[in-house]
Structures are given as C-alpha cells and as structure tokens.
Design an enzyme around this catalytic site. Sequence first.
Site, PDB file in Angstrom:
ATOM      1  N   ASP A 157       0.867  -1.193   0.000  1.00  0.00           N
ATOM      2  CA  ASP A 157       0.000   0.000   0.000  1.00  0.00           C
ATOM      3  C   ASP A 157       0.901   1.239   0.000  1.00  0.00           C
ATOM      4  O   ASP A 157       2.109   1.139   0.221  1.00  0.00           O
ATOM      5  CB  ASP A 157      -0.923  -0.001   1.233  1.00  0.00           C
ATOM      6  CG  ASP A 157      -1.869   1.199   1.267  1.00  0.00           C
ATOM      7  OD1 ASP A 157      -2.295   1.663   0.190  1.00  0.00           O
ATOM      8  OD2 ASP A 157      -2.180   1.699   2.366  1.00  0.00           O
ATOM      9  N   SER A 158       0.276   2.381  -0.201  1.00  0.00           N
ATOM     10  CA  SER A 158       1.023   3.640  -0.131  1.00  0.00           C
ATOM     11  C   SER A 158       1.457   3.941   1.305  1.00  0.00           C
ATOM     12  O   SER A 158       2.356   4.741   1.525  1.00  0.00           O
ATOM     13  CB  SER A 158       0.139   4.783  -0.617  1.00  0.00           C
ATOM     14  OG  SER A 158      -1.038   4.828   0.187  1.00  0.00           O
ATOM     15  N   CYS A 170      -4.470  -1.220  -2.129  1.00  0.00           N
ATOM     16  CA  CYS A 170      -4.631   0.221  -2.322  1.00  0.00           C
ATOM     17  C   CYS A 170      -5.521   0.450  -3.535  1.00  0.00           C
ATOM     18  O   CYS A 170      -5.167   0.035  -4.648  1.00  0.00           O
ATOM     19  CB  CYS A 170      -3.260   0.849  -2.560  1.00  0.00           C
ATOM     20  SG  CYS A 170      -3.329   2.600  -2.958  1.00  0.00           S
ATOM     21  N   CYS A 176     -11.060   3.207   0.089  1.00  0.00           N
ATOM     22  CA  CYS A 176      -9.651   3.467   0.404  1.00  0.00           C
ATOM     23  C   CYS A 176      -9.354   2.595   1.618  1.00  0.00           C
ATOM     24  O   CYS A 176     -10.110   2.614   2.590  1.00  0.00           O
ATOM     25  CB  CYS A 176      -9.433   4.938   0.736  1.00  0.00           C
ATOM     26  SG  CYS A 176      -7.790   5.283   1.408  1.00  0.00           S
TER      27      CYS A 176
END
Length: 265
Positions: free
Chosen positions: A11-12, A75, A192
Amino acid sequence: MSVPPTILVFDSGLGGLTVLREIVRARPDAHYVYVADDAFFPYGHHGEDQIIARVVPLIGELIAAHRPDLVVIACNTASTLVMSHLRERYEVPFVGTVPAIKPACAGSTTRRVSVLGTRGTVKREYTRALIRDFAQGCEVTLVGSADLAALAEAALSGEDVSDDLIAAELAPCFVGAGASTAMRTDTIVLACTHYPLLMDRLVKLAPWPVAWIDPAPAIARRVADLLKGPGRRADHAGAEIVFTSRKPHTLSEALMPFFGGRIPA
Ligand code: DGL
C-alpha cells in the site's frame, strides 16, 4: 510438509493493514511482508502516470527481493490503475483492491449509495465503469477525500485527530438529510484501505446509521482460493514491515494485531 507461502501486501502507507488483517485470519500460516510506500504517500495526490511509473517498477524490485508467492495491492488508488500493467510484466499472481460498488448496490434498500475514496480513485475511469456496469439502478455519489487517509495514519500513530476534521470529510457521503429514511443514503463503500482504520470514529460521527462496505474479507477469500491448501503450519519466520522511506519505525507493538499477534521485524 510444504513451506509456508510468502504473501507480499503493498500500500502507499498503513491502510493496507486493514486488508492484511483479514488475510492473516484466512492464512495464519503464511509468511507476510508488508510494504508501505511512505516515501510517495499519499497516492491520492499524484497523477495517474506518476503512480504507474512509481508502482510498476517498485513492485518488480520487491518481487526480486522477497520472492513472494502472491502479491496483494491493498490500495484502491493504485489498483484502479496498475493491475493490468503488473499482470503483463510479472508472473506472480496478483490480487487488487477496487471499490466494492457491486455488493454495495446489491445490498442497498434506499438505492442511494456513496463511494468514499481518494480524489484519485473517484476520478478513475475504472471506478466510473464499475458504476456503469454494477449500479443496478442505484444513485451513486462519488466522494473524493483529500485528507482522510492522512488523518487515519495520524490516528494510528497515536496523534489526536479531532472529530470535526473526520466529520467534514464524511459529510458529503450522507445524501438526503431532512428527507425520509427511505430517501437517504443507506450504504457507503470504503474505497480506500485507510478508512477502516477509523471505523469506530466513522460509525460514531455518521449523521445516521448506514452499512459500511469494506472489501477486505472478500480480498482475503480470493487470496485463500488462489493459494490452495489449508496451510495449518505455523510460520516461524514471522512477519516483516518495510517502509520505502527507510525511516525507522516505532510502531511494531501497535501494529501487532494486524499481523495476527506477531511483532513485525
Ligand atoms: N490506501 C490507499 C487506497 O486504498 C490510498 C491512500 C493514499 O492516498 O495514498 O486508496
């Protein structure tokens, strides 16, 4: 006995932990590598080309370094762009995370559904196509949040995040205030992976009760299906967490529940 599989979850930032938590429940035996691309966080503030140019080679480096049996892109902001590029380029199986519009619309009684994601995710052609294909006659409101992912990270790190800040990001999801219950939004897609980190606060701050749709359990089922075998053997290698910024992290104990009680190295 076969070696436990290695699952890389990407994920970010720390939002993908909400997906990891469900995968660990489905496959407690696996070895986990969680990668947070915090050097490039938040993805929601980057353009589409920038995200593709960042994520596709980075995943290649991570595959070479960790040799995973399966990669989960936890993500939405990235998955709505990069999945076909990743599948073309690398052989390992991939599972993505995209807005759960189909089950949300199927379950809505008032036929009013909101999709809460990053500004990037709600702008994507991929998301618009999901609505065209699966809205099933529902009125779908897209809500792009600029700051909720960062607020979720701050809250997880123990910072004080005020109710007002969260409520302001949430407000546009609730359509039909003042109308009868039958005319209001009754379902919100958490598009999200950061947002379920704030689940208790979202429920508390909602102006009226709604169903919150988190795709993590469905993603975990997909991962378990692809990995075959029940995999009961305990993983003695534990779990790892990697931050692309290489900054030392001090959250190991707070993150333990997401790793099924293991302390990530
Ligand atoms: N966790 C990411 C998602 O599911 C986004 C957060 C970000 O903006 O980087 O979309």
